[in-house]
Design a protein around this motif. Structure first.
Motif, PDB file in Angstrom:
ATOM      1  N   ARG A 220       0.845  -1.201   0.000  1.00  6.77           N
ATOM      2  CA  ARG A 220       0.000   0.000   0.000  1.00  6.77           C
ATOM      3  C   ARG A 220       0.877   1.246   0.000  1.00  6.77           C
ATOM      4  NH1 ARG A 220      -5.330  -1.280  -1.144  1.00  6.77           N
ATOM      5  NH2 ARG A 220      -5.695  -3.396  -0.393  1.00  6.77           N
ATOM      6  N   ASP A 221       1.562   1.482  -1.103  1.00  6.67           N
ATOM      7  CA  ASP A 221       2.461   2.620  -1.197  1.00  6.67           C
ATOM      8  C   ASP A 221       2.041   3.506  -2.352  1.00  6.67           C
ATOM      9  OD1 ASP A 221       3.110   1.027  -3.302  1.00  6.67           O
ATOM     10  OD2 ASP A 221       5.160   0.588  -2.651  1.00  6.67           O
ATOM     11  N   GLU A 222       2.960   4.435  -2.734  1.00  7.73           N
ATOM     12  CA  GLU A 222       2.639   5.371  -3.802  1.00  7.73           C
ATOM     13  C   GLU A 222       2.448   4.666  -5.143  1.00  7.73           C
ATOM     14  OE1 GLU A 222       4.933   5.669  -1.597  1.00  7.73           O
ATOM     15  OE2 GLU A 222       4.540   7.545  -0.514  1.00  7.73           O
ATOM     16  N   VAL A 223       3.199   3.589  -5.386  1.00  9.07           N
ATOM     17  CA  VAL A 223       3.048   2.856  -6.638  1.00  9.07           C
ATOM     18  C   VAL A 223       1.669   2.195  -6.698  1.00  9.07           C
ATOM     19  CG1 VAL A 223       4.016   1.043  -8.098  1.00  9.07           C
ATOM     20  CG2 VAL A 223       5.536   2.496  -6.745  1.00  9.07           C
ATOM     21  N   HIS A 224       1.214   1.680  -5.557  1.00  8.85           N
ATOM     22  CA  HIS A 224      -0.136   1.096  -5.495  1.00  8.85           C
ATOM     23  C   HIS A 224      -1.185   2.153  -5.826  1.00  8.85           C
ATOM     24  CE1 HIS A 224      -3.897  -0.128  -3.501  1.00  8.85           C
ATOM     25  NE2 HIS A 224      -3.512  -1.359  -3.742  1.00  8.85           N
ATOM     26  N   SER A 225      -1.020   3.355  -5.264  1.00 12.38           N
ATOM     27  CA  SER A 225      -1.961   4.436  -5.555  1.00 12.38           C
ATOM     28  C   SER A 225      -1.904   4.820  -7.029  1.00 12.38           C
ATOM     29  CB  SER A 225      -1.650   5.649  -4.680  1.00 12.38           C
ATOM     30  OG  SER A 225      -1.743   5.310  -3.308  1.00 12.38           O
ATOM     31  N   LEU A 226      -0.673   4.856  -7.594  1.00 11.47           N
ATOM     32  CA  LEU A 226      -0.529   5.188  -9.011  1.00 11.47           C
ATOM     33  C   LEU A 226      -1.223   4.156  -9.886  1.00 11.47           C
ATOM     34  CD1 LEU A 226       0.722   6.832 -11.326  1.00 11.47           C
ATOM     35  CD2 LEU A 226       2.799   5.441 -11.070  1.00 11.47           C
ATOM     36  N   THR A 229      -4.958   4.529  -9.618  1.00 13.18           N
ATOM     37  CA  THR A 229      -5.422   5.713 -10.346  1.00 13.18           C
ATOM     38  C   THR A 229      -5.410   5.481 -11.853  1.00 13.18           C
ATOM     39  OG1 THR A 229      -4.556   7.121  -8.582  1.00 13.18           O
ATOM     40  CG2 THR A 229      -5.028   8.169 -10.692  1.00 13.18           C
TER      41      THR A 229
END
Length: 452
Positions: A220-226, A229
């Motif tokens: 659950r990090d920034e890559v997951h959010s990217l 999205t």
């Protein structure tokens, strides 16, 4: 300004991969930090050890001075830590020494002793002229009766220890930097692995595989959010593409009927000109042409709404009550029951089209009358007493090219775009539109935000 020519270092740096640049920056920062830490360590260690030696030498010199002041000095002077001591009288002659110390030549000349007494700090001298290997730190104290005490201790072991530590750091620091560089390269590569997976997944998505989605990492990090999205964006693009394809397909289907009708009428008229009623033919062709014109206008209106992304063409104050009055005056069947002054922000032409579409739909299916009301809260209602629409279909009729099987929506001139234009326009103005049961008939309720 920075040099941006293709052969400049900055241009070369920008051409490198993200992994290389992150690793290089991390290694450079670590190398600088380690070098600075090594320098600080050696400096602090040097000062600490020297201060310890000087403090011990000064204590030993103070003990000798006390004994000189009391006249209890013996020759040789005894020390337990290897400190070399010389005691000079008022005529600068050496009177007392430790075992092995020079009895003829003082460790410091008169000028050196004066400087040492003035500064109060230890003085470093070369001990080889005095048969002492290495360098010495000499402390000078003044005693009674013009006597001077010189105490010295060798710093060779400290210098040797510092040299060894320096060599260890000189060899160990680059080795540690290399180790950290390898670790950084591996860790950054592992961190960027989900991004590489996203890139591969994006490369596999083509027009023949539109339903594919990008891989979402478990972390659950920034890559997951990217990734989440981007998948949402792909879903919206896919939905937009499906809507566009459906629009093109439905538009082609709607265009085919009037075109086929026009072609058939003209072919019959040209094939049997002697028995043809040209007036009737012209009226039929004109009716189909008007139908095509309305369809083209509706398609153009929807295309403009889609192009603007749900934003009105203009954002200016609009007297909605004036728009309602002008629209209601064009219909004999319409009765204006309430029209409070209301000002909204938007495009007057688009809002007029909304009301026109609602009134056309209501007049087409009413049995006797159509009532329009506008309240001060920005609520516009258009009510007819026709057959109405079943509750389960009241939301579906806002879809494009949707015509129900009932007689209400299967009119000769409609293509199922009127209510779709109404909803898209109202949404662009920040409002909502719903259909309600009027018992009998149907009520369209439009709510728009009022400009304060």
């Amino acid at each position: 300004m920075a040099d941006r020519s293709p052969g400049s270092p900055l241009a070369w740096w920008r051409r490198q991969g993200l992994r290389f640049r992150l690793s290089a920056v991390a290694v450079a920062v670590l190398a600088l930090a380690l070098a600075l830490s090594a320098w600080v360590l050696l400096s602090v260690l040097d000062r600490t050890l020297m201060a310890t030696v000087d403090e011990g030498t000064r204590r030993q010199a103070d003990v000798v001075r006390v004994a000189a002041d009391s006249g209890t000095l013996t020759t040789p002077i005894t020390t337990h830590d290897g400190t070399i001591v010389q005691v000079l009288d008022a005529r600068n002659r050496i009177t007392h020494v430790t075992y092995g110390a020079d009895r003829l030549v003082p460790l410091l000349d008169a000028a050196g002793r004066a400087r040492a007494l003035e500064s109060g700090k230890a003085v470093e001298v070369d001990g080889r002229p005095y048969a002492v290997p290495g360098f010495l730190h000499v402390v000078v104290l003044r005693a009674d009766r013009g006597q001077t005490v010189l105490a010295a201790r060798s710093i060779s072991e400290i210098r040797t220890s510092l040299g060894t530590a320096g060599r260890v750091l000189t060899v160990g620091t680059p080795a540690l930097v290399v180790l950290l560089a390898v670790a950084s390269w591996l860790m950054i590569g592992r961190t960027l692995r989900p991004i590489a997976a996203l890139r591969r997944g994006a490369a596999e998505i083509t027009h023949t595989a539109r339903s594919r989605r990008l891989p979402v990492p478990a972390s659950r990090d920034e890559v997951h959010s990217l990734a989440t999205t981007l998948n949402g964006m792909l879903a919206r693009l896919e939905e937009a593409e499906q809507r566009q394809r459906a629009l093109v397909s439905d538009a082609a289907h709607e265009l085919r009927s009037p075109l086929a009708s026009i072609r058939l009428q003209l072919e019959v008229a040209l094939g049997h000109p002697e028995g043809q009623d040209w007036q009737e033919t012209a009226e039929g062709v004109l009716e189909d042409t008007l139908r095509l014109s309305r369809l083209a206008e509706d398609l153009l209106a929807l295309a403009r709404l889609d192009e603007r992304g749900g934003v009105p063409a203009r954002r200016e104050p609009v007297d909605l009550d004036e728009v309602v009055r002008r629209a209601a005056d064009r219909y004999a069947e319409v009765r204006l029951t309430a029209c409070d002054p209301v000002v909204v922000r938007g495009d007057a032409l688009d809002l007029s089209r909304v009301l026109t579409n609602l009134l056309d739909n209501a007049v087409r299916h009413t049995s006797s009358k159509v009532e329009v009301a506008l309240t001060a809260g920005g609520v516009l209602t258009v009510t007819d007493d026709g057959p109405g629409i079943p509750e389960q279909d009241r939301e579906r009729v806002f879809n494009r090219f949707t015509r129900l099987d009932s007689g209400r929506s299967r009119d000769e001139g409609g293509a199922g775009l009127g209510l779709a234009i109404v909803r898209e326009t109202v949404r662009a103005h920040g409002g909502t539109v719903v259909l309600e049961d009027a018992a009998p008939g149907l009520r369209a309720v439009v709510r728009l935000p009022v400009s304060r």
